[in-house]
Design an enzyme around this catalytic site. Structure first.
Site, short mmCIF file in Angstrom:
data_model
loop_
_atom_site.label_atom_id
_atom_site.label_comp_id
_atom_site.label_asym_id
_atom_site.label_seq_id
_atom_site.Cartn_x
_atom_site.Cartn_y
_atom_site.Cartn_z
N SER A 112 0.57 -1.23 -0.47
CA SER A 112 -0.23 0.08 -0.09
C SER A 112 1.55 1.37 0.23
CB SER A 112 -1.54 0.31 1.37
OG SER A 112 -0.20 0.13 2.65
N LYS A 113 2.32 1.02 0.68
CA LYS A 113 2.74 2.73 0.35
C LYS A 113 2.96 2.91 -0.73
CE LYS A 113 3.02 1.99 4.54
NZ LYS A 113 2.64 3.02 5.77
#
Length: 345
Positions: free
Chosen positions: A47-48
């Site tokens: 998700s980063k």
């Protein structure tokens, strides 16, 4: 697309729009419907990617970042990989201060992506000069033409998920979501997603997953940072020994704490039941759902979305390594899980 060739310009075009996948076997005994937002489908496998692209493009738009500049960040591994990936394609140098708790796999991947890596001791106070927070600050002060992303205290961390993850989940569930379950580290993922979802329907329950040894749950309940809550734990990217401003506690309804061992076993169970090879924090998130189910939190009409933040390949030297699991005391006489590899001599 050019000359009829169907191709993306580069991997950054693949960030976001990750799939929502129904969980079937591992939640079969629970009331409600359960779906995983699988962030490993991002090109950087977590998700980063969302915050790395959003923050750097925001800095470019404001003229803060210029060609040849240096990006500095603190990370447990995933943000660092994403920042390094974006930096490669945009022409920036990348320096990362990494917690020693990060898996060897993550550290090796960061070096492979061309980042300069500083491994800092995990179990020191946040204001200790050896902590990865302080090392990153020092490097930023020393290196001309550098910016420090500082994801723990950067409102753009929240904004990235408000602009992407929240709308995606709302659209993918056709607005039927009743519960969001997500781990909280920097807090950007849960806060940004929750902020958007709460604007659409304030009745949606937002449940954060915290670790034993972290201060987040108690701070949420009391408004006070209790240093007596702090002690070493193994889960990466979950919980904190400080209070990140990138966590919007007002959007979170409650926290649930999970143990290192339970989270590790649940991650392995996800692989064996759903065929999804996910990371340590994904196991923690689903372990939280198990505990919530025991409290009768859900009913037959519940539509529960859990965020699986990253890919299992980043934990081959940890939770997917039988020797590591045994060394942590996660295998015992009552464990149903036994090593599956047999060597024939």
């Amino acid at each position: 697309m050019k000359d009829g060739i169907q191709a993306y310009n580069n991997v950054l075009d693949l960030i976001g729009n990750t799939p929502l996948i129904k969980l079937n076997r591992i939640t079969a005994s629970m009331e409600g419907s359960f779906y995983a937002k699988v962030e490993a489908f991002n090109p950087g496998h977590s998700s980063k990617d969302r915050i790395a692209l959003h923050i750097l493009e925001n800095a470019e738009a404001k003229g803060i970042l210029k060609p040849g500049d240096t990006i500095i960040e603190t990370t447990s591994g995933n943000t660092g990989f994403s920042v390094a990936m974006v930096s490669i394609l945009k022409g920036y140098q990348c320096i990362l201060a990494v917690s020693s708790k990060s898996s060897a796999d993550k550290i090796d991947m960061l070096k492979t992506m061309g980042a300069q890596v500083h491994v800092c001791p995990a179990h020191v106070a946040a204001d200790d000069p050896r902590s990865y927070y302080e090392v990153a600050k020092r490097l930023h002060e020393e290196i001309k033409g550098s910016i420090y992303i500082n994801q723990y205290f950067n409102e753009l961390n929240i904004e990235a998920h408000y602009a992407t993850t929240g709308p995606e989940i709302w659209e993918q569930t056709q607005g039927k979501i009743t519960h969001l379950v997500a781990c909280s580290g920097t807090g950007g993922t849960i806060s940004g997603t929750a902020r958007y979802l709460k604007e659409q329907n304030s009745d949606i329950q937002i449940i954060g997953i915290d670790a034993y040894g972290s201060v987040l749950q108690k701070f949420h309940e009391t408004g006070k940072l209790d240093k007596d809550e702090i002690y070493p734990y193994r889960i990466e990217g979950l919980g904190k020994n400080l209070i990140p401003s990138a966590t919007d506690f007002a959007t979170i309804d409650r926290f649930v704490k999970v143990t290192d061992g339970d989270s590790a076993h649940t991650a392995r169970e996800i692989a064996k039941t759903e065929g999804l090879f996910v990371g340590y924090t994904s196991g923690a998130a689903l372990q939280g759902i198990k505990q919530l189910d025991e409290e009768n939190t859900f009913d037959k009409d519940s539509v529960v979305v859990v965020i699986f933040p990253d890919h299992g390949s980043r934990y081959m030297s940890k939770i997917y390594n039988d020797k590591w699991m045994e060394e942590q005391g996660f295998f015992d006489a009552d464990s149903e899980e036994v090593p599956a590899v047999q060597y024939i001599k």
